[in-house]
Design a protein around this motif. Sequence first.
Motif, PDB file in Angstrom:
ATOM      1  N   VAL A 133       0.964  -1.224  -0.033  1.00 51.62           N
ATOM      2  CA  VAL A 133      -0.496  -0.074   0.306  1.00 51.62           C
ATOM      3  C   VAL A 133       0.605   1.207   0.388  1.00 51.62           C
ATOM      4  CG1 VAL A 133      -2.143  -1.025   1.197  1.00 51.62           C
ATOM      5  CG2 VAL A 133      -0.206  -0.094   2.746  1.00 51.62           C
ATOM      6  N   GLY A 134       0.458   2.234  -0.618  1.00 47.77           N
ATOM      7  CA  GLY A 134       1.284   3.903  -0.891  1.00 47.77           C
ATOM      8  C   GLY A 134       2.212   3.742  -0.747  1.00 47.77           C
ATOM      9  N   ILE A 135       2.629   4.577  -1.858  1.00 46.57           N
ATOM     10  CA  ILE A 135       4.503   4.610  -2.042  1.00 46.57           C
ATOM     11  C   ILE A 135       5.330   5.562  -1.822  1.00 46.57           C
ATOM     12  CG2 ILE A 135       5.554   6.205  -4.247  1.00 46.57           C
ATOM     13  CD1 ILE A 135       2.957   4.314  -5.215  1.00 46.57           C
ATOM     14  N   LYS A 136       5.991   4.812  -1.341  1.00 47.66           N
ATOM     15  CA  LYS A 136       7.416   5.329  -0.874  1.00 47.66           C
ATOM     16  C   LYS A 136       8.047   7.013  -1.263  1.00 47.66           C
ATOM     17  CE  LYS A 136       9.089   0.748  -0.426  1.00 47.66           C
ATOM     18  NZ  LYS A 136      10.674  -0.044  -0.739  1.00 47.66           N
ATOM     19  N   PRO A 137       8.381   8.012  -0.786  1.00 45.87           N
ATOM     20  CA  PRO A 137       8.788   9.332  -1.094  1.00 45.87           C
ATOM     21  C   PRO A 137       9.892   8.947  -2.006  1.00 45.87           C
ATOM     22  CG  PRO A 137       9.567   8.693   1.379  1.00 45.87           C
ATOM     23  CD  PRO A 137       8.595   7.656   1.315  1.00 45.87           C
ATOM     24  N   GLY A 138      10.113   9.984  -2.784  1.00 44.04           N
ATOM     25  CA  GLY A 138      11.380  10.610  -3.549  1.00 44.04           C
ATOM     26  C   GLY A 138      10.870   9.510  -4.757  1.00 44.04           C
ATOM     27  N   PHE A 139      10.986   9.181  -5.502  1.00 39.29           N
ATOM     28  CA  PHE A 139       9.797   8.915  -6.603  1.00 39.29           C
ATOM     29  C   PHE A 139       9.020   9.517  -7.557  1.00 39.29           C
ATOM     30  CE2 PHE A 139      10.866   4.594  -4.718  1.00 39.29           C
ATOM     31  CZ  PHE A 139      11.688   4.214  -4.973  1.00 39.29           C
ATOM     32  N   ALA A 140      10.324   9.859  -8.594  1.00 36.53           N
ATOM     33  CA  ALA A 140       9.420  11.012  -9.431  1.00 36.53           C
ATOM     34  C   ALA A 140       8.595  10.022 -10.671  1.00 36.53           C
ATOM     35  CB  ALA A 140      10.438  11.510 -10.143  1.00 36.53           C
ATOM     36  N   ARG A 141       7.512  10.824 -11.511  1.00 39.73           N
ATOM     37  CA  ARG A 141       6.403   9.402 -12.017  1.00 39.73           C
ATOM     38  C   ARG A 141       7.182   8.807 -13.175  1.00 39.73           C
ATOM     39  NH1 ARG A 141       2.576  10.685  -9.234  1.00 39.73           N
ATOM     40  NH2 ARG A 141       0.096  11.696  -9.320  1.00 39.73           N
ATOM     41  N   ASP A 142       8.914   8.735 -13.540  1.00 44.33           N
ATOM     42  CA  ASP A 142       9.223   7.668 -14.725  1.00 44.33           C
ATOM     43  C   ASP A 142       9.562   6.611 -14.005  1.00 44.33           C
ATOM     44  OD1 ASP A 142       8.860  10.069 -16.466  1.00 44.33           O
ATOM     45  OD2 ASP A 142      10.524  10.881 -16.680  1.00 44.33           O
ATOM     46  N   ASP A 143      10.627   7.386 -12.766  1.00 47.90           N
ATOM     47  CA  ASP A 143      10.621   6.020 -11.554  1.00 47.90           C
ATOM     48  C   ASP A 143       9.164   4.778 -11.606  1.00 47.90           C
ATOM     49  OD1 ASP A 143      13.380   7.130 -11.391  1.00 47.90           O
ATOM     50  OD2 ASP A 143      12.241   8.672  -9.184  1.00 47.90           O
ATOM     51  N   LEU A 144       8.320   5.491 -11.230  1.00 43.80           N
ATOM     52  CA  LEU A 144       6.881   4.803 -10.849  1.00 43.80           C
ATOM     53  C   LEU A 144       6.471   3.812 -12.274  1.00 43.80           C
ATOM     54  CD1 LEU A 144       4.713   7.167  -9.033  1.00 43.80           C
ATOM     55  CD2 LEU A 144       6.418   5.088  -7.924  1.00 43.80           C
ATOM     56  N   LEU A 166       6.079  -1.173 -15.142  1.00 45.75           N
ATOM     57  CA  LEU A 166       7.092  -1.850 -15.979  1.00 45.75           C
ATOM     58  C   LEU A 166       7.510  -2.937 -15.670  1.00 45.75           C
ATOM     59  CD1 LEU A 166       7.768   0.891 -18.654  1.00 45.75           C
ATOM     60  CD2 LEU A 166       5.197  -0.757 -19.179  1.00 45.75           C
ATOM     61  N   ASP A 167       8.937  -2.945 -14.515  1.00 50.92           N
ATOM     62  CA  ASP A 167       9.432  -3.396 -14.535  1.00 50.92           C
ATOM     63  C   ASP A 167       9.011  -4.550 -13.468  1.00 50.92           C
ATOM     64  OD1 ASP A 167      10.919  -2.827 -15.414  1.00 50.92           O
ATOM     65  OD2 ASP A 167      11.783  -1.800 -13.931  1.00 50.92           O
ATOM     66  N   ARG A 168       7.251  -4.086 -12.686  1.00 49.76           N
ATOM     67  CA  ARG A 168       6.864  -5.863 -11.986  1.00 49.76           C
ATOM     68  C   ARG A 168       7.145  -5.212 -10.833  1.00 49.76           C
ATOM     69  NH1 ARG A 168       4.407 -10.321 -16.413  1.00 49.76           N
ATOM     70  NH2 ARG A 168       4.855  -9.301 -18.643  1.00 49.76           N
ATOM     71  N   ASP A 169       8.037  -4.462 -10.440  1.00 52.36           N
ATOM     72  CA  ASP A 169       8.516  -4.561  -9.352  1.00 52.36           C
ATOM     73  C   ASP A 169       8.532  -3.615  -8.316  1.00 52.36           C
ATOM     74  OD1 ASP A 169      11.044  -4.177  -6.977  1.00 52.36           O
ATOM     75  OD2 ASP A 169      12.558  -3.116  -8.089  1.00 52.36           O
ATOM     76  N   TYR A 170       6.828  -3.986  -8.103  1.00 51.93           N
ATOM     77  CA  TYR A 170       6.257  -3.048  -7.066  1.00 51.93           C
ATOM     78  C   TYR A 170       6.742  -2.426  -5.625  1.00 51.93           C
ATOM     79  CZ  TYR A 170       3.715  -5.352 -10.661  1.00 51.93           C
ATOM     80  OH  TYR A 170       2.885  -5.474 -12.068  1.00 51.93           O
ATOM     81  N   ASP A 171       7.513  -3.697  -5.334  1.00 48.70           N
ATOM     82  CA  ASP A 171       7.867  -3.240  -4.272  1.00 48.70           C
ATOM     83  C   ASP A 171       9.223  -2.194  -3.522  1.00 48.70           C
ATOM     84  OD1 ASP A 171       7.657  -6.368  -1.593  1.00 48.70           O
ATOM     85  OD2 ASP A 171       7.177  -6.138  -3.500  1.00 48.70           O
ATOM     86  N   ARG A 172       9.709  -2.323  -4.948  1.00 42.85           N
ATOM     87  CA  ARG A 172      11.120  -1.147  -5.214  1.00 42.85           C
ATOM     88  C   ARG A 172      10.230   0.435  -4.298  1.00 42.85           C
ATOM     89  NH1 ARG A 172      12.802  -1.938 -10.743  1.00 42.85           N
ATOM     90  NH2 ARG A 172      12.206   0.619 -11.314  1.00 42.85           N
ATOM     91  N   VAL A 173       8.711   0.370  -5.518  1.00 39.97           N
ATOM     92  CA  VAL A 173       7.997   1.730  -4.662  1.00 39.97           C
ATOM     93  C   VAL A 173       6.954   1.763  -3.891  1.00 39.97           C
ATOM     94  CG1 VAL A 173       9.081   2.902  -6.993  1.00 39.97           C
ATOM     95  CG2 VAL A 173       6.437   1.443  -6.631  1.00 39.97           C
ATOM     96  N   MET A 174       6.993   0.860  -2.976  1.00 45.51           N
ATOM     97  CA  MET A 174       5.016   0.505  -2.457  1.00 45.51           C
ATOM     98  C   MET A 174       6.071  -0.419  -0.984  1.00 45.51           C
ATOM     99  SD  MET A 174       2.869  -0.589  -5.386  1.00 45.51           S
ATOM    100  CE  MET A 174       1.044  -0.371  -3.692  1.00 45.51           C
ATOM    101  N   PHE A 175       5.178   0.910  -0.071  1.00 48.80           N
ATOM    102  CA  PHE A 175       5.391  -0.186   1.093  1.00 48.80           C
ATOM    103  C   PHE A 175       5.042  -1.345   1.527  1.00 48.80           C
ATOM    104  CE2 PHE A 175       5.425   4.326   2.135  1.00 48.80           C
ATOM    105  CZ  PHE A 175       7.003   4.606   3.035  1.00 48.80           C
ATOM    106  N   ARG A 176       5.046  -2.903   1.936  1.00 46.22           N
ATOM    107  CA  ARG A 176       4.734  -3.777   2.719  1.00 46.22           C
ATOM    108  C   ARG A 176       4.374  -4.058   3.510  1.00 46.22           C
ATOM    109  NH1 ARG A 176       2.909  -8.264  -0.774  1.00 46.22           N
ATOM    110  NH2 ARG A 176       4.879  -7.390  -2.593  1.00 46.22           N
ATOM    111  N   TYR A 177       3.285  -4.250   4.496  1.00 46.14           N
ATOM    112  CA  TYR A 177       3.589  -4.450   5.883  1.00 46.14           C
ATOM    113  C   TYR A 177       2.596  -5.767   5.862  1.00 46.14           C
ATOM    114  CZ  TYR A 177       3.755   0.241   6.288  1.00 46.14           C
ATOM    115  OH  TYR A 177       3.729   2.133   5.386  1.00 46.14           O
ATOM    116  N   PRO A 178       2.786  -6.879   6.732  1.00 45.57           N
ATOM    117  CA  PRO A 178       2.452  -8.494   7.247  1.00 45.57           C
ATOM    118  C   PRO A 178       0.985  -7.899   7.654  1.00 45.57           C
ATOM    119  CG  PRO A 178       4.237  -7.452   8.662  1.00 45.57           C
ATOM    120  CD  PRO A 178       4.276  -6.329   8.131  1.00 45.57           C
TER     121      PRO A 178
END
Length: 363
Positions: free
Chosen positions: A140-151, A156-168
Amino acid sequence: MMEGTIVDWSPIRMSHHVRSYAFGARLIPEMLGKKDVPEGIVAETWEISDQKDARATVTSGPFAGQLLHDIVAAYPNEIVGDGWQGPHFPILNKFLDASHPLPVHLHADDEAARRIHGQPNGKTEAWHILYAASDASVLVGIKPGFARDDLRQAFLDRDYDRVMFRYPIAAGDTVYVPGGILHAFGPDTLIFEVQQTSDLGQSVMPTDLHGNLLPEDQWHANIEATLAELKTDYLPKPHAGLDKPESEPGNSLTVGCAGPYFALERWRLTAPHRDPAHPWRCLTLSNVGDPISIAWSGGQETLGRAESVLLPAAIGDVTIAPLAASADLIACYVPDLERDIVAPLRNAGHREDAIRLLGEVAC
């Protein structure tokens, strides 16, 4: 029944709507105990719905055979609450089986719903976790510091954890997710969801909800549409909830989330619970435990496992009682946040910063 007719108000039962998306399996009938569902995948059962493509039909009382939409239009004050106005019943309740991870997606907020989609409202939602395996999580939610191009590149890389928070997550948690917030959850998770009445959504996944691969140009267009509605001003986190003051010995009423569109409470009862009249709002009850009794001035009936019911605003005092050793229910309503949430939780000794963590609550 015509508008202006005197009605002896009683619980309103209705048909449920089933969706068989690829992320589901059989947790709803096999773990929760939901009856009258088809064979195969049962990803969602829409328990209370006035969404335009899945409007429930009333199955009980004087309105049997009519659409929930039509009786709400005829009796808005008596069903939803004094002074209420709107295009449809305001909340939608569902059981949802995420045996497999949900797609990474978002729903429009109110502004985007009107501006982009021509719809009256968006879809803020909340998930109350009924079951979660040890490896289940929410994204859930976007980590700070990422521009639209980064997202865009992460999607496209299907690397959602790179830019999003994950919680148990664990059973009993609730996650409040405003419109515009990117999210997903699963696997091996069973939830109850309350949301605004809407089915708007945008996904960044290369497949559709049924697991079919999208054409590449459609996938890229969906990513751009998601970025156009994406918001980063709210960071959802799982919340264990806050207990209201004890109403009867042996009973607990826990607020899982609250905001301007809905509140969700988990009721665990070992004794009868009296819910006093509240003509300013209705109440939905979904049973996630053993059968219960619902008694009001005009009668009494039983609500079985995995069944849901709408208690109209005009029903008056209602008593909910276990028919076995205990009862386990989820109650939802459109709150007056100060009267229904903030004041009772303050009286129970909860701090204001803790209350604000329930969702969108100003205090």
